[in-house]
Scaffold this motif. Structure first.
Motif, mmCIF file in Angstrom:
data_model
loop_
_atom_site.group_PDB
_atom_site.id
_atom_site.type_symbol
_atom_site.label_atom_id
_atom_site.label_comp_id
_atom_site.label_asym_id
_atom_site.label_seq_id
_atom_site.Cartn_x
_atom_site.Cartn_y
_atom_site.Cartn_z
ATOM 1 N N LYS A 1 -10.014 -24.805 41.410
ATOM 2 C CA LYS A 1 -10.954 -23.883 42.040
ATOM 3 C C LYS A 1 -12.365 -24.000 41.473
ATOM 4 O O LYS A 1 -13.266 -23.278 41.899
ATOM 5 N N ASN A 2 -12.555 -24.899 40.512
ATOM 6 C CA ASN A 2 -13.872 -25.092 39.880
ATOM 7 C C ASN A 2 -14.443 -23.781 39.362
ATOM 8 O O ASN A 2 -15.574 -23.399 39.688
ATOM 9 N N LYS A 3 -13.663 -23.094 38.563
ATOM 10 C CA LYS A 3 -14.140 -21.830 38.007
ATOM 11 C C LYS A 3 -13.614 -21.615 36.606
ATOM 12 O O LYS A 3 -12.586 -22.183 36.220
ATOM 13 N N ILE A 4 -14.362 -20.823 35.859
ATOM 14 C CA ILE A 4 -13.903 -20.367 34.555
ATOM 15 C C ILE A 4 -14.035 -18.855 34.491
ATOM 16 O O ILE A 4 -14.839 -18.258 35.213
ATOM 17 N N ASP A 5 -13.233 -18.264 33.642
ATOM 18 C CA ASP A 5 -13.283 -16.831 33.413
ATOM 19 C C ASP A 5 -13.440 -16.562 31.915
ATOM 20 O O ASP A 5 -13.077 -17.418 31.089
ATOM 21 N N LEU A 6 -13.934 -15.389 31.608
ATOM 22 C CA LEU A 6 -14.009 -14.922 30.230
ATOM 23 C C LEU A 6 -13.469 -13.500 30.197
ATOM 24 O O LEU A 6 -14.124 -12.587 30.702
ATOM 25 N N GLN A 7 -12.280 -13.339 29.643
ATOM 26 C CA GLN A 7 -11.702 -12.017 29.478
ATOM 27 C C GLN A 7 -12.198 -11.456 28.161
ATOM 28 O O GLN A 7 -11.961 -12.056 27.100
ATOM 29 N N MET A 8 -12.870 -10.319 28.221
ATOM 30 C CA MET A 8 -13.461 -9.718 27.036
ATOM 31 C C MET A 8 -12.777 -8.384 26.767
ATOM 32 O O MET A 8 -12.872 -7.464 27.583
ATOM 33 N N ASN A 9 -12.087 -8.293 25.653
ATOM 34 C CA ASN A 9 -11.396 -7.070 25.246
ATOM 35 C C ASN A 9 -12.007 -6.510 23.968
ATOM 36 O O ASN A 9 -12.723 -7.216 23.253
ATOM 37 N N SER A 10 -11.696 -5.263 23.695
ATOM 38 C CA SER A 10 -12.194 -4.596 22.478
ATOM 39 C C SER A 10 -13.697 -4.802 22.318
ATOM 40 O O SER A 10 -14.183 -5.175 21.244
ATOM 41 N N LEU A 11 -14.423 -4.555 23.377
ATOM 42 C CA LEU A 11 -15.867 -4.800 23.369
ATOM 43 C C LEU A 11 -16.572 -3.884 22.395
ATOM 44 O O LEU A 11 -16.188 -2.719 22.193
ATOM 45 N N LYS A 12 -17.622 -4.428 21.788
ATOM 46 C CA LYS A 12 -18.426 -3.713 20.812
ATOM 47 C C LYS A 12 -19.869 -3.635 21.312
ATOM 48 O O LYS A 12 -20.305 -4.490 22.088
ATOM 49 N N PRO A 13 -20.628 -2.656 20.842
ATOM 50 C CA PRO A 13 -22.041 -2.579 21.254
ATOM 51 C C PRO A 13 -22.810 -3.880 20.970
ATOM 52 O O PRO A 13 -23.704 -4.243 21.741
ATOM 53 N N GLU A 14 -22.453 -4.573 19.916
ATOM 54 C CA GLU A 14 -23.141 -5.826 19.590
ATOM 55 C C GLU A 14 -22.804 -6.968 20.546
ATOM 56 O O GLU A 14 -23.395 -8.049 20.455
ATOM 57 N N ASP A 15 -21.863 -6.749 21.454
ATOM 58 C CA ASP A 15 -21.591 -7.741 22.498
ATOM 59 C C ASP A 15 -22.573 -7.607 23.668
ATOM 60 O O ASP A 15 -22.560 -8.442 24.582
ATOM 61 N N THR A 16 -23.396 -6.578 23.639
ATOM 62 C CA THR A 16 -24.383 -6.381 24.696
ATOM 63 C C THR A 16 -25.350 -7.553 24.746
ATOM 64 O O THR A 16 -25.953 -7.922 23.732
ATOM 65 N N ALA A 17 -25.472 -8.162 25.928
ATOM 66 C CA ALA A 17 -26.320 -9.340 26.083
ATOM 67 C C ALA A 17 -26.303 -9.766 27.542
ATOM 68 O O ALA A 17 -25.506 -9.254 28.343
ATOM 69 N N VAL A 18 -27.166 -10.712 27.854
ATOM 70 C CA VAL A 18 -27.050 -11.431 29.116
ATOM 71 C C VAL A 18 -26.136 -12.631 28.867
ATOM 72 O O VAL A 18 -26.374 -13.405 27.935
ATOM 73 N N TYR A 19 -25.111 -12.751 29.670
ATOM 74 C CA TYR A 19 -24.136 -13.826 29.519
ATOM 75 C C TYR A 19 -24.414 -14.915 30.550
ATOM 76 O O TYR A 19 -24.602 -14.633 31.737
ATOM 77 N N TYR A 20 -24.418 -16.154 30.082
ATOM 78 C CA TYR A 20 -24.710 -17.299 30.932
ATOM 79 C C TYR A 20 -23.512 -18.244 30.982
ATOM 80 O O TYR A 20 -22.923 -18.561 29.936
ATOM 81 N N CYS A 21 -23.187 -18.698 32.159
ATOM 82 C CA CYS A 21 -22.215 -19.764 32.339
ATOM 83 C C CYS A 21 -22.939 -21.100 32.235
ATOM 84 O O CYS A 21 -24.087 -21.230 32.701
ATOM 85 N N ALA A 22 -22.302 -22.073 31.615
ATOM 86 C CA ALA A 22 -22.918 -23.385 31.451
ATOM 87 C C ALA A 22 -21.900 -24.483 31.706
ATOM 88 O O ALA A 22 -20.687 -24.270 31.542
ATOM 89 N N ALA A 23 -22.402 -25.645 32.075
ATOM 90 C CA ALA A 23 -21.537 -26.801 32.312
ATOM 91 C C ALA A 23 -22.241 -28.054 31.823
ATOM 92 O O ALA A 23 -23.475 -28.120 31.786
ATOM 93 N N GLY A 24 -21.446 -29.052 31.440
ATOM 94 C CA GLY A 24 -22.031 -30.289 30.964
ATOM 95 C C GLY A 24 -21.002 -31.394 30.874
ATOM 96 O O GLY A 24 -19.803 -31.153 31.016
ATOM 97 N N PRO A 25 -21.470 -32.597 30.606
ATOM 98 C CA PRO A 25 -20.590 -33.770 30.576
ATOM 99 C C PRO A 25 -19.815 -33.938 29.285
ATOM 100 O O PRO A 25 -18.983 -34.841 29.167
#
Length: 117
Positions: free
Chosen positions: A75-99
């Motif tokens: 399906k050409n996709k990735i997921d990120l399951q995030m548990n036990s989140l903390k305030p310090e996890d606050t951010a802009v999250y970017y997906c990236a790809a490369g060779p």
């Protein structure tokens, strides 16, 4: 050229969970490695988790045991399951790809994750 589109961000209380998804389109055959990075206000962009075509994973120490990256090559996709989140996890999250070789040549537009205390 690979196009990456993230989804699933939002606001959650500390201790909660969120799941980010990234859909890839275009020349996905060139995306051996995919991953998630994040950038908090006033800070640089840091690696969160990466996954190879074969499923080998790598995590930043601050998220290991709490976050899980997964990949669906069909399906050409990735997921990120995030548990036990903390305030310090606050951010802009970017997906990236490369060779491969820790070289990232395609980036998504970014998605906000906010964890309230």
């Amino acid at each position: 050229q690979v196009r990456l589109v993230e989804s699933g961000g939002g606001v959650v209380q500390a201790g909660g969970s969120l799941r980010l998804s990234c859909a890839a389109s275009g020349r996905t055959s060139s995306s051996s490695d995919m991953g998630w990075f994040r950038q908090a206000p006033g800070k640089g962009r840091d690696m969160v988790a990466t996954i190879s075509w074969s499923g080998a994973t790598d995590y930043d120490g601050s998220v290991e045991g709490r976050f899980t990256i997964s990949r669906d090559n069909a399906k050409n996709k990735i997921d990120l399951q995030m548990n036990s989140l903390k305030p310090e996890d606050t951010a802009v999250y970017y997906c990236a790809a490369g060779p491969g070789g820790n070289y990232w040549n395609a980036w998504g537009q970014g998605i906000q994750v906010t964890v309230s205390s």
